[in-house]
Enzyme design. Structure first.
Site, PDB file in Angstrom:
ATOM      1  N   HIS A  12       0.862  -1.183   0.000  1.00  0.00           N
ATOM      2  CA  HIS A  12       0.000   0.000   0.000  1.00  0.00           C
ATOM      3  C   HIS A  12       0.901   1.236   0.000  1.00  0.00           C
ATOM      4  O   HIS A  12       1.987   1.239   0.564  1.00  0.00           O
ATOM      5  CB  HIS A  12      -1.014  -0.012   1.150  1.00  0.00           C
ATOM      6  N   LYS A  37      -6.048   6.549  -4.366  1.00  0.00           N
ATOM      7  CA  LYS A  37      -5.401   6.808  -3.087  1.00  0.00           C
ATOM      8  C   LYS A  37      -4.835   5.521  -2.485  1.00  0.00           C
ATOM      9  O   LYS A  37      -5.511   4.493  -2.488  1.00  0.00           O
ATOM     10  CB  LYS A  37      -6.425   7.433  -2.138  1.00  0.00           C
ATOM     11  N   GLY A 307       3.781   4.657  10.377  1.00  0.00           N
ATOM     12  CA  GLY A 307       2.503   5.345  10.218  1.00  0.00           C
ATOM     13  C   GLY A 307       1.917   5.897  11.497  1.00  0.00           C
ATOM     14  O   GLY A 307       1.181   6.889  11.469  1.00  0.00           O
TER      15      GLY A 307
END
Ligand SMILES: [Fe+2]
Length: 567
Positions: A12, A37, A307
Site C-alpha cells: 500500500h 489513493k 505510520g
C-alpha cells in the site's frame, strides 16, 4: 564517486525514489499518477519519473533498494533479473507469499506494453527490513550523526510493529523489537474502522474527532483491545487474531474481527468518547514505551517514523513531555516513505562516514513549466491571464475571502500539501472553515484545517514553538491569537502548522507575507489540493478538473491565473 540508489516500495502506498550521494533527489507515490489513493500496484510511473528527474537511465543506477526482508518477485520482470539475482520465495516464507497473493501482488507477468528495464550487471539489489527502512528514513534525514533514540511504530511490517533503535555515528542498531502482539497501530486502526473509516487512511479523522469526546465516559471498555507497555517494555501483549485484506480498486487495507466488537462499544458509548479514549490510550502507551528508553540511552534526541507517527497529537505530547531537546519525525512517516528509507539505508551502509543531511523540504515530485501549462490550457480553449506577481495577486484574492487553488513548482511527497499543491483561504473568520468545506473539501465538519505561517512569526502564534515545516506535530495556539485565525484552530485550541522559510519556498513565503501586510495576520489556511477521497493533485489537467468541479474561486497555475465568470 557518485552513488545513485533507486528505492522501490511495492505495497500500500507504492512509491519510488532516487537518492544520490545520500540526498533525496526525487520521491513520488504511484497514487499521484494512477489517481487511486494508497495505490498498491507496481510503481511504474514513479520509477520512470525518478529516473527522468535525475537525468538518468537505468544503466546509471548503482543499487536498487527495497524495504522488505522478503523477496520482490515483481523485480524479476520489472528489472529483467536473471541468474543469482532472481527474486524468489524460500520454502520457509510460504505464509508471506500467501499474504502477498491475497494483496494481488504475487508473481504476475506484465503484458508487453509495460515498460521493462534492464538493470545493469554491476547494480546490486539490497533488501532492507521494513522497520529498518522506517528507522533509516528518520535517522538519515535528521541532520546529525550523533547519538539519538529512533522509534518506529506502525500496524505491521516484516512481522514487526514496534521497534526501538540507537542511531549513532552513521549506523543504526536495534535495541528492542516486537511483533504484531505489540501493535498500537492496529489498535488505533481497529477503532478507526469501527468508526466507519478506512484502516490505514481514516486515522486522522479519529484523531480529529477525539477532542470532542471525554475519555472518562468510556471507562475501561476499550482496555481489552490494546497491548500494554510499562517501563519501556511490553507487559501485556494482545492477540489481534487473523488479519483480512480488502482490495478496493487497486488499494488495499487490513482489517480484523475486533473492529466489529469495538463498533458495538461505539454504539453504546458514543463516537467521540471512543475516539477520545483511543487517542489517550495511544499517547499513554507510546509514552510508556519511549520515555524510559530515552533515559536508558541517556539521550534527549528522538527520531521517529512509521505510520503511527502521522498522529500529530501524539507527537505534540512527546514534545511536551519535557524530555526532548530535539524531535524529528520523518514527515512521510507511513509506508509511502519506505522507498526513501531503504535507499538511504543502502547508501549509508556503503558510506558510513558520510555526513547526514537534514531534511529541508519535500518538493520532490513532478513540476510543469509555464509553457507546458499554457499549452494544456490552450488545448482546452480556456481563458486565462498571465501575471508577473502571483504572490501579490494571490494575497489580494485571499484577503478578499476567495478560495485560491495554488499550484507551483514540484509536487510534495508525503501526505501533506506544503504550498505547492494547496487550496488556500484566509483563516481570519470562523465561517471560512465551513465555506471551504461546503464548496470544495466536503470533509467531516469536526476535522480541523491546518495553517501555513511565516517562521519569523511562529512565536506570536504558537506556544512552545519550533521550526516545523512539515505539519507533522501540533502546538497550542497562543490564546490571544485564537480568535484572530479561528478557521485553523481546533476545538482544543491546537493547530498543526507548517512554518514557511523564505529560502526554502520563496514564492509561498512571499504570498503569506503579502497577505500579512494586507490583513495583519501572517498565517493562512492551507489544505491539500484535491477533493475528498482523491490523492493530492499532480498534473495541471487534474488541477483544472478539480477547479471546475468544485467551488474554488481562482486557480493560480505557475504564472497563470484562471478565474470563474462570476468574479
Ligand atoms: Fe510500515
Amino acid at each position: 564517486m557518485t552513488m545513485k540508489v533507486l528505492g522501490i516500495h511495492i505495497g500500500h502506498d507504492s512509491s519510488a525514489c532516487l537518492v544520490v550521494d545520500g540526498r533525496i533527489v526525487a520521491d513520488v507515490a504511484e497514487e499521484r499518477f494512477t489517481r487511486i489513493k494508497h495505490y498498491a500496484g507496481w510503481p511504474l510511473r514513479s520509477i520512470a519519473y525518478c529516473l527522468s528527474a535525475g537525468g538518468l537511465d537505468i544503466e546509471d543506477i548503482d543499487l536498487v533498494a527495497v524495504p522488505s526482508s522478503g523477496p520482490y518477485p515483481e523485480l524479476n520482470h520489472l528489472l529483467g533479473l536473471e541468474g543469482d539475482r532472481v527474486e524468489k520465495w524460500s520454502t520457509g516464507r510460504r505464509a508471506l507469499e500467501f499474504a502477498r497473493r491475497l494483496m494481488k501482488r504475487g508473481t504476475a507477468k506484465p503484458p508487453l506494453y509495460v515498460k521493462a528495464y534492464r538493470l545493469p550487471d554491476h547494480a546490486e539489489i539490497k533488501h532492507v527490513d521494513h522497520h529498518l527502512a522506517h528507522a533509516a528514513s528518520a535517522y538519515y534525514t535528521s541532520g546529525f550523526r550523533g547519538k539519538q533514540l529512533i522509534v518506529t511504530l506502525d500496524g505491521a511490517g516484516d512481522g514487526f510493529s514496534t521497534c526501538v533503535w540507537r542511531g549513532q555515528d552513521g549506523k543504526i542498531e536495534p535495541l528492542y523489537r516486537l511483533g504484531t502482539e505489540a501493535s498500537l497501530g492496529w489498535f488505533y486502526s481497529n477503532v478507526t474502522e469501527a468508526l466507519g473509516w478506512w484502516h490505514g487512511d481514516g486515522e486522522g479523522k479519529t484523531m480529529g474527532l477525539a477532542p470532542y469526546g471525554d475519555p472518562q465516559k468510556v471507562g475501561a471498555a476499550l482496555d481489552f483491545f490494546y497491548p500494554k507497555f510499562s517501563g519501556g517494555e511490553l507487559v501485556e501483549p494482545h492477540n489481534f487474531g487473523r488479519p483480512y485484506f480488502w482490495n478496493a480498486n487497486g488499494a488495499f487495507q487490513w482489517h480484523f474481527d475486533e473492529a466489529g466488537e469495538i463498533q458495538r462499544l461505539v454504539e453504546r458509548y458514543g463516537r467521540e468518547h471512543i475516539a477520545a479514549r483511543a487517542q489517550d490510550v495511544l499517547e499513554e502507551q507510546v509514552m510508556e514505551l519511549v520515555l524510559p528508553w530515552l533515559g536508558q540511552e541517556g539521550t534527549n534526541h528522538l527520531s521517529c517514523a512509521g505510520g503511527v507517527f502521522l498522529n500529530v497529537k501524539l507527537n505534540q505530547r512527546l514534545w511536551e513531555s519535557g524530555k526532548l531537546e530535539y524531535q524529528h519525525i520523518y514527515p512521510n512517516a507511513g509506508d509511502g516513505g519506505l522507498a526513501v528509507g531503504a535507499a538511504l539505508y543502502a547508501y549509508f551502509e556503503a558510506n558510513p562516514d558520510a555526513p547526514i543531511p537534514g531534511l529541508e523540504h519535500l518538493y520532490l515530485g513532478p513540476e510543469y513549466s509555464n509553457e507546458e501549462i499554457k499549452a494544456i490550457l490552450d488545448a482546452r480553449n480556456l481563458a486565462y491571464r498571465l501575471v508577473d506577481d502571483v504572490a501579490g495577486v494571490g494575497a489580494q484574492l485571499l484577503a478578499a475571502g476567495k478560495i485560491v487553488a495554488w499550484f507551483q513548482g514540484r509536487m510534495e511527497s508525503g501526505p501533506r500539501a506544503l504550498g505547492n499543491r494547496s487550496i488556500l483561504m484566509s483563516a481570519n473568520k470562523p465561517e471560512y472553515k465551513d465555506i471551504i468545506n461546503a464548496r470544495v473539501k466536503f470533509r467531516e465538519p469536526f476535522r480541523p484545517f491546518c495553517p501555513s505561517l511565516l517562521t519569523e512569526y511562529r512565536e506570536s502564534y504558537l506556544v512552545n514553538s519550533r521550526e516545523e515545516p512539515f505539519m507533522i506535530t501540533s502546538f497550542d495556539v497562543q490564546p490571544e491569537k485564537r480568535d484572530k485565525v479561528p478557521a485553523v484552530v481546533h476545538v482544543d485550541g491546537t493547530a498543526r502548522p507548517q512554518t514557511v522559510r523564505r529560502e526554502i519556498n520563496p514564492c509561498y513565503w512571499s504570498l503569506i507575507h503579502r497577505f500579512g501586510e494586507l490583513t495583519g495576520e501572517y498565517m493562512i489556511l492551507n489544505t491539500s489540493f484535491n477533493i475528498k477521497g482523491e490523492p493530492i493533485i499532480c498534473h495541471p489537467r487534474e488541477a483544472i478538473r478539480c477547479f471546475y468541479d468544485s467551488g474554488i474561486d481562482v486557480l493560480i497555475l505557475g504564472g497563470v491565473i484562471l478565474e470563474k465568470g462570476r468574479l
